[in-house]
Design a protein around this motif. Structure first.
Motif, mmCIF file in Angstrom:
data_model
loop_
_atom_site.group_PDB
_atom_site.id
_atom_site.type_symbol
_atom_site.label_atom_id
_atom_site.label_comp_id
_atom_site.label_asym_id
_atom_site.label_seq_id
_atom_site.Cartn_x
_atom_site.Cartn_y
_atom_site.Cartn_z
ATOM 1 N N CYS A 73 0.847 -1.186 0.000
ATOM 2 C CA CYS A 73 0.000 0.000 0.000
ATOM 3 C C CYS A 73 0.889 1.244 0.000
ATOM 4 N N ALA A 74 0.297 2.372 -0.269
ATOM 5 C CA ALA A 74 1.024 3.649 -0.242
ATOM 6 C C ALA A 74 1.181 4.103 1.207
ATOM 7 N N SER A 148 -11.749 8.854 8.750
ATOM 8 C CA SER A 148 -12.240 9.854 7.820
ATOM 9 C C SER A 148 -11.101 10.851 7.613
ATOM 10 N N GLY A 149 -10.931 11.313 6.395
ATOM 11 C CA GLY A 149 -9.875 12.289 6.121
ATOM 12 C C GLY A 149 -8.494 11.677 6.020
ATOM 13 N N MET A 150 -8.420 10.409 5.610
ATOM 14 C CA MET A 150 -7.124 9.737 5.459
ATOM 15 C C MET A 150 -6.294 10.434 4.380
ATOM 16 N N ILE A 151 -4.994 10.582 4.665
ATOM 17 C CA ILE A 151 -4.074 11.153 3.689
ATOM 18 C C ILE A 151 -3.199 10.047 3.125
ATOM 19 N N VAL A 152 -3.159 9.955 1.799
ATOM 20 C CA VAL A 152 -2.328 8.994 1.081
ATOM 21 C C VAL A 152 -1.206 9.773 0.396
ATOM 22 N N TYR A 153 0.013 9.232 0.463
ATOM 23 C CA TYR A 153 1.190 9.907 -0.105
ATOM 24 C C TYR A 153 1.681 9.167 -1.340
ATOM 25 N N ASP A 154 2.045 9.923 -2.370
ATOM 26 C CA ASP A 154 2.710 9.381 -3.550
ATOM 27 C C ASP A 154 4.131 9.937 -3.529
ATOM 28 N N ASP A 166 -14.289 5.852 1.170
ATOM 29 C CA ASP A 166 -14.371 4.552 0.496
ATOM 30 C C ASP A 166 -13.093 4.194 -0.267
ATOM 31 N N CYS A 167 -12.057 5.025 -0.163
ATOM 32 C CA CYS A 167 -10.787 4.751 -0.844
ATOM 33 C C CYS A 167 -9.832 4.071 0.122
ATOM 34 N N GLY A 168 -9.038 3.164 -0.376
ATOM 35 C CA GLY A 168 -8.034 2.489 0.441
ATOM 36 C C GLY A 168 -6.729 3.260 0.455
ATOM 37 N N ALA A 169 -5.672 2.603 0.923
ATOM 38 C CA ALA A 169 -4.352 3.242 1.060
ATOM 39 C C ALA A 169 -3.573 3.116 -0.250
#
Length: 188
Positions: A73-74, A148-154, A166-169
């Motif tokens: 996962c990211a 809620s409000g999860m931050i995903v990093y690229d 509803d989005c994953g990591a």
């Protein structure tokens, strides 16, 4: 068997109030989840790092089960939530990051988590996971409050994204899952 586990989940989690970190850990252990309890809730990850199923949610907590593919996962946080992750089957390679200001996350350490291990996911803590053994990683996640409000990093494009619930990591493929994109700076 499936009914027994669902009843255990409702009994253990339904009564939680004024929750502290140790309460979550004790509740997760009290579930005594086995791979057999969780397999009926899982499907193939289909090109994603994991497939997840929400097993329980109320205003206080959420319980998710995940089975992992060979993709990692990211790096991500859990918004304003904190919780515990239990390795139910397989082994996880868990990487923890530090985030300062508006900079790209920097890796702090990596550790292997074996079947039966639990590890804490602090509020705003950034981490990533993957199947360490290739034998089928299955994890159980208990968070308070629901994420809620999860931050995903690229890390490749030096960006972050607050994602929909509803989005994953992983970096969202659907525009509607991108709540807000954030351009980051590289650390010097």
């Amino acid at each position: 068997m499936l009914g027994d586990f669902s009843q255990r989940v409702t009994k253990v989690l339904g009564g939680l109030a004024d929750i502290k970190s140790d309460d979550l850990k004790e509740a997760l252990l009290a579930l005594e989840a086995t791979p057999e309890d969780l397999k009926p809730h899982l499907e193939t990850a289909q090109g994603k790092p994991y497939y997840r199923t929400l097993l329980y949610q109320d205003e206080q907590v959420e319980l998710l089960v995940m089975n992992w593919s060979q993709l990692e996962c990211a790096p991500h946080d859990h918004g304003e939530s904190y919780g515990w992750v239990q390795v139910v089957d397989g082994a996880s390679l868990h990487t923890v990051y530090e985030v300062k200001d508006n900079k790209l996350p920097e890796e702090l350490f990596e550790e292997r988590q074996e079947k039966g291990n639990l590890f804490f996911a602090p509020k705003k803590g950034v981490h990533k996971m993957k199947d360490a053994g290739g034998t089928g990683l299955m994890t159980l996640h208990l968070y308070a409050p629901p994420i809620s409000g999860m931050i995903v990093y690229d890390l490749n494009v030096c960006a972050a994204c607050i994602v929909s619930d509803d989005c994953g990591a992983w970096w969202p493929e659907e525009t509607r899952q991108k709540v807000k994109e954030i351009k980051l700076e590289r650390s010097k």
